[in-house]
Write an enzyme that holds these catalytic residues in place. Sequence first.
Site, PDB file in Angstrom:
ATOM      1  N   ARG A  80      48.960 -28.090 -78.621  1.00  0.00           N
ATOM      2  CA  ARG A  80      49.979 -28.783 -79.358  1.00  0.00           C
ATOM      3  C   ARG A  80      50.716 -29.852 -78.727  1.00  0.00           C
ATOM      4  NH1 ARG A  80      51.784 -24.751 -83.986  1.00  0.00           N
ATOM      5  NH2 ARG A  80      52.761 -24.193 -81.921  1.00  0.00           N
TER       6      ARG A  80
ATOM      7  N   ASP B 196      46.786 -30.059 -83.115  1.00  0.00           N
ATOM      8  CA  ASP B 196      47.106 -29.179 -83.876  1.00  0.00           C
ATOM      9  C   ASP B 196      45.925 -28.687 -84.660  1.00  0.00           C
ATOM     10  OD1 ASP B 196      48.000 -27.543 -86.289  1.00  0.00           O
ATOM     11  OD2 ASP B 196      50.087 -28.327 -85.621  1.00  0.00           O
TER      12      ASP B 196
ATOM     13  N   LYS C  77      40.009 -12.895 -76.036  1.00  0.00           N
ATOM     14  CA  LYS C  77      40.742 -11.770 -76.782  1.00  0.00           C
ATOM     15  C   LYS C  77      42.052 -12.320 -77.398  1.00  0.00           C
ATOM     16  CE  LYS C  77      42.630  -8.254 -74.957  1.00  0.00           C
ATOM     17  NZ  LYS C  77      43.953  -8.300 -74.125  1.00  0.00           N
TER      18      LYS C  77
ATOM     19  N   HIS D  23      37.305 -10.304 -69.754  1.00  0.00           N
ATOM     20  CA  HIS D  23      37.370 -10.604 -68.464  1.00  0.00           C
ATOM     21  C   HIS D  23      37.010  -9.298 -67.401  1.00  0.00           C
ATOM     22  CE1 HIS D  23      41.543  -9.211 -68.273  1.00  0.00           C
ATOM     23  NE2 HIS D  23      41.398  -9.152 -67.095  1.00  0.00           N
TER      24      HIS D  23
ATOM     25  N   LYS E 147      34.470  -9.095 -63.321  1.00  0.00           N
ATOM     26  CA  LYS E 147      34.982  -8.594 -62.085  1.00  0.00           C
ATOM     27  C   LYS E 147      33.709  -8.021 -61.275  1.00  0.00           C
ATOM     28  CE  LYS E 147      39.466  -6.972 -63.806  1.00  0.00           C
ATOM     29  NZ  LYS E 147      40.659  -7.724 -63.133  1.00  0.00           N
TER      30      LYS E 147
ATOM     31  N   GLU F 288      48.599  -0.046 -64.482  1.00  0.00           N
ATOM     32  CA  GLU F 288      49.379  -1.332 -64.025  1.00  0.00           C
ATOM     33  C   GLU F 288      50.826  -0.883 -63.823  1.00  0.00           C
ATOM     34  OE1 GLU F 288      47.879  -4.844 -66.468  1.00  0.00           O
ATOM     35  OE2 GLU F 288      48.089  -3.463 -68.067  1.00  0.00           O
TER      36      GLU F 288
ATOM     37  N   ASP G 111      45.059  -3.535 -76.763  1.00  0.00           N
ATOM     38  CA  ASP G 111      45.207  -4.413 -75.860  1.00  0.00           C
ATOM     39  C   ASP G 111      44.149  -4.170 -74.851  1.00  0.00           C
ATOM     40  OD1 ASP G 111      46.537  -6.515 -74.451  1.00  0.00           O
ATOM     41  OD2 ASP G 111      47.564  -5.037 -73.142  1.00  0.00           O
TER      42      ASP G 111
ATOM     43  N   HIS H 123      38.497  -3.746 -72.612  1.00  0.00           N
ATOM     44  CA  HIS H 123      38.169  -3.416 -71.225  1.00  0.00           C
ATOM     45  C   HIS H 123      37.708  -2.018 -70.905  1.00  0.00           C
ATOM     46  CE1 HIS H 123      40.180  -7.113 -71.141  1.00  0.00           C
ATOM     47  NE2 HIS H 123      41.354  -6.633 -70.923  1.00  0.00           N
TER      48      HIS H 123
ATOM     49  N   LYS I 265      51.162   0.686 -68.799  1.00  0.00           N
ATOM     50  CA  LYS I 265      51.906  -0.357 -68.422  1.00  0.00           C
ATOM     51  C   LYS I 265      53.127   0.700 -67.485  1.00  0.00           C
ATOM     52  CE  LYS I 265      50.566  -3.975 -70.583  1.00  0.00           C
ATOM     53  NZ  LYS I 265      49.942  -5.001 -69.669  1.00  0.00           N
TER      54      LYS I 265
HETATM   55  C1  BG6 Z   1      44.617  -8.099 -70.657  1.00  0.00           C
HETATM   56  C2  BG6 Z   1      45.731  -7.215 -71.103  1.00  0.00           C
HETATM   57  O1  BG6 Z   1      43.614  -8.168 -71.291  1.00  0.00           O
HETATM   58  O2  BG6 Z   1      44.146  -7.437 -69.587  1.00  0.00           O
HETATM   59  C3  BG6 Z   1      46.784  -7.392 -70.241  1.00  0.00           C
HETATM   60  O3  BG6 Z   1      46.156  -7.804 -72.496  1.00  0.00           O
HETATM   61  C4  BG6 Z   1      46.728  -6.591 -69.099  1.00  0.00           C
HETATM   62  O4  BG6 Z   1      47.937  -6.537 -71.180  1.00  0.00           O
HETATM   63  C5  BG6 Z   1      45.221  -7.379 -68.405  1.00  0.00           C
HETATM   64  O5  BG6 Z   1      47.767  -6.772 -68.218  1.00  0.00           O
HETATM   65  C6  BG6 Z   1      45.037  -6.569 -67.157  1.00  0.00           C
HETATM   66  O6  BG6 Z   1      43.870  -7.495 -66.673  1.00  0.00           O
HETATM   67  P1  BG6 Z   1      43.614  -7.346 -64.748  1.00  0.00           P
HETATM   68  O7  BG6 Z   1      42.740  -8.217 -64.799  1.00  0.00           O
HETATM   69  O8  BG6 Z   1      45.111  -7.536 -64.137  1.00  0.00           O
HETATM   70  O9  BG6 Z   1      43.502  -5.804 -64.707  1.00  0.00           O
END
Ligand code: BG6
Length: 477
Positions: A42, A82, A136, A166, A170, A204, A223, A228, A326
């Site tokens: 935007r 937009d 996502k 993602h 890895k 994390e 999340d 993942h 977290k």
């Molecule tokens: C994301 C989550 O998909 O993955 C985040 O939304 C998280 O909350 C992240 O921090 C972690 O990815 P990575 O590659 O840092 O382990």
Amino acid sequence: MTALILFGATGDLARRMLLPSLAALDADGLLPEGLRIVGTARSRLDDEGFRAAAAEAVAANPVSARAARPGFLARLRYVPLDATDRPGFRRLAEAVAAGEPVHIFLSTAPALFPPTIAGLVEAGLAGPNVRLALEKPLGSDLASARAINDAVAAAFPEERIFRIDHYLGKETVQNLLALRFANTLFEPLWRSEAVAHVEITVAETIGLEDRGDTYDATGALRDMVQNHMLQLLALVAMEPPSRLSAEAIRAEKVKVLASLRPIGPAEVEAHTVRGQYVAGAIAGQPVPGYAEELGRASDTETFVALKVLIDNWRWKNVPFYLRTGKRLARRKSEIILAFRPVPHSIFGAGTSAMAANRLEIGLQPEETIRLALMAKVPGLDRAGMKLREVTLDLGDRTAFAEQRRRIAYERLLLDLIEDRPTLFVRRDEVEAQWAFIDGIRAGWHETGRAVRPYTAGSWGPAEAFALVGRDGVTWHD
Ligand code: BG6
């Protein structure tokens, strides 16, 4: 000629990951010659403004660790847009040549997916030359995920849809395929006869960051676990695929996801833990609690632990313990296969402490593969043979020291551009993942399962230790 269109080009993901990844691929000569990258969002930028923002993003990324080449910046264009603005889509269509391969990457709020797809269709950007990648979150439950999938499927056939997780990009995640299917050693033992349990941890140290309400409306289960962690579980548990092809691998993963034993109201108490961090310290630095970061009290979980069972022949009664959170003690993602102890020990009690074998697969921060074995401690052993656990390092990092580790998005973007769908998630996988997660959420809702506090910098609430402790297990920390 080829074009890559990035929706959400001024957003967080583009700045932190996508632009640095593309710059790194460009620097290594891996992007197709003539590939143009068209950013859209935007913000009312022009080409030069976008190039300047991209140069800054690339320079700030420690992984790409080099300045963007002028040749890379020259690939960039920008079209302000937009999602509800139809003329904007026409301008976007003018930025690509008729019939050339176009790869579209949607990194926007999922609520914008349907109007964006309608705009693409109207502007003629959904033809057989166009592939669509979706970032996502793909919905917030099964019903919304289906609605997104239906909206996308109305314009794009499944083989032109690339759903991103993602974690699949890895390095070690793929190394898991090599470990399992390029060695004879493990596969005969990769089953309930030899494996007592499996642990998957994604820990994390970061907290809420600047995600505020978005994270608060999501929570750790949706999340991290829905995507993942269930993908990691599927890769660990799947049967050997017939080939290294996208369809063969995804078919095996979806069978595992469909075999997950549902966790509902009757099981949430014994099989799940929800936690939320309170103020503490990480690496000696004080950090605030979640409610303080958010600015209000909340019942959203920042930690989840689950005991998951897979109802199939290979994994009958083998618990898969999953945990993510977290503000935990340390950043680490790992998969542990805990093997069964020897059926009978001939080594006298008191002379040795027998530990069962363990395979440790570290994803991050370091990529490691280690096998813990029992060995004899050197000595004359007058009072009986002494044994001790030693670890065999199977992921000899020095052997590959010269290879630069890629950002997961480098691989995924290149796979998208080269039309290789193996590392993307198929519709039936996403929906099976959501069906499992919806069951847990319904169970939490019905039983009023509250979050348990844990101190930032710890390994989660006491209940997470009890979850595995009831089975005689301790987490591998
Ligand atoms: C994301 C989550 O998909 O993955 C985040 O939304 C998280 O909350 C992240 O921090 C972690 O990815 P990575 O590659 O840092 O382990």
